[in-house]
Design an enzyme around this catalytic site. Sequence first.
Site, PDB file in Angstrom:
ATOM      1  N   TYR A  99       0.824  -1.201   0.000  1.00  0.00           N
ATOM      2  CA  TYR A  99       0.000   0.000   0.000  1.00  0.00           C
ATOM      3  C   TYR A  99       0.865   1.261   0.000  1.00  0.00           C
ATOM      4  O   TYR A  99       1.400   1.675   1.034  1.00  0.00           O
ATOM      5  CB  TYR A  99      -0.927   0.027   1.221  1.00  0.00           C
ATOM      6  CG  TYR A  99      -1.845  -1.180   1.343  1.00  0.00           C
ATOM      7  CD1 TYR A  99      -2.211  -1.941   0.236  1.00  0.00           C
ATOM      8  CD2 TYR A  99      -2.347  -1.559   2.582  1.00  0.00           C
ATOM      9  CE1 TYR A  99      -3.047  -3.033   0.366  1.00  0.00           C
ATOM     10  CE2 TYR A  99      -3.191  -2.652   2.715  1.00  0.00           C
ATOM     11  CZ  TYR A  99      -3.531  -3.397   1.606  1.00  0.00           C
ATOM     12  OH  TYR A  99      -4.358  -4.483   1.736  1.00  0.00           O
ATOM     13  N   HIS A 107       0.152 -12.328   1.309  1.00  0.00           N
ATOM     14  CA  HIS A 107      -0.639 -11.398   0.503  1.00  0.00           C
ATOM     15  C   HIS A 107      -0.687 -11.818  -0.967  1.00  0.00           C
ATOM     16  O   HIS A 107       0.357 -11.994  -1.599  1.00  0.00           O
ATOM     17  CB  HIS A 107      -0.019  -9.996   0.617  1.00  0.00           C
ATOM     18  CG  HIS A 107      -0.944  -8.883   0.254  1.00  0.00           C
ATOM     19  ND1 HIS A 107      -0.506  -7.583   0.093  1.00  0.00           N
ATOM     20  CD2 HIS A 107      -2.281  -8.849   0.040  1.00  0.00           C
ATOM     21  CE1 HIS A 107      -1.534  -6.803  -0.194  1.00  0.00           C
ATOM     22  NE2 HIS A 107      -2.619  -7.556  -0.250  1.00  0.00           N
TER      23      HIS A 107
END
Length: 309
Positions: free
Chosen positions: A45, A130
């Site tokens: 992010y 992830h």
Amino acid sequence: MTVTVGLGCAQLGNLYRAMTDETAAAIVDAAWLTGVRYFDTAPHYGLGLSERRLGEALRDRPRDEYVLSTKVGRLLAENPAYAGERDTAGFDVPATLVRHRDYSRDGVLRSLESSMTRLGVDRIDIAFVHDAEDYVEEALAGAIPALVELRDQGVLRGIGLGMNFDKVLAEFVRRSDVDTVMVAGRYTLLEQPALDELLPLCEERGVRVMAAGVFNSGILATPTPGTTYNYEQAPAALVERAQRIAEVCGRFGVDLPTAAIAMPARHPAVEAVVLGASSVRQVESNAARAATEVPSALWEALAAEGLLR
């Protein structure tokens, strides 16, 4: 039923558009004031920006009073070719770093060490592997055993996986000893494929589920359905379905986003609904919606009309 809400921090990494450091801090502060005590971030992010901002915003909070999760699978490295470009992965940040997929044991250890440095903490509570949908065998051979070892040593409180693909998550749950999964967009008011296999399997094995992406990236985020689904233009049939759902919700005095937050929390395997926010106002509206009692007759009406499984 009150919904347990976590703050998803992709927006703190300038997802789609930039925000100031002050706005990022205000979002975390507002979430804390509404009672949020679970915060989820990732190196992905904003090329680490989300982690740095979240860590700064939480710096003066008692560490034992909140749960912090981040993710492994993408290592950040200096971009030797940087010449002023912006990131191309959806975050409005300079591309001074590049992401390298790495689901090895060494990659996991390096990723967690880097994340703790950016966050300014001495421990992570939950580590998610992830977006490993294309790296299943690598993650099962490297990342998962490394995380299991850290959990067994007491370094981590929990380990899990986070992605948009419910069938791949179910495969990981069957083949590994994980504590939790974060399923994004596949168990929502609009669609519930996670009911096929993932959620029953998690309930059977005691694996906790974090429901993320409950607005399907925008189509369920406003009382009048939006037109974004899975980060793309929504097909007309899905917009029409969302409109029909909104009409049924309206008959019970419930708006679409409120129902979208409440629905996933009804499943016994779901521990929390993870919501992002790009402003203090969004944090406050999400909290108010999560605290709204939704009549059970609404779910019955949606099911009777073929709009909910």
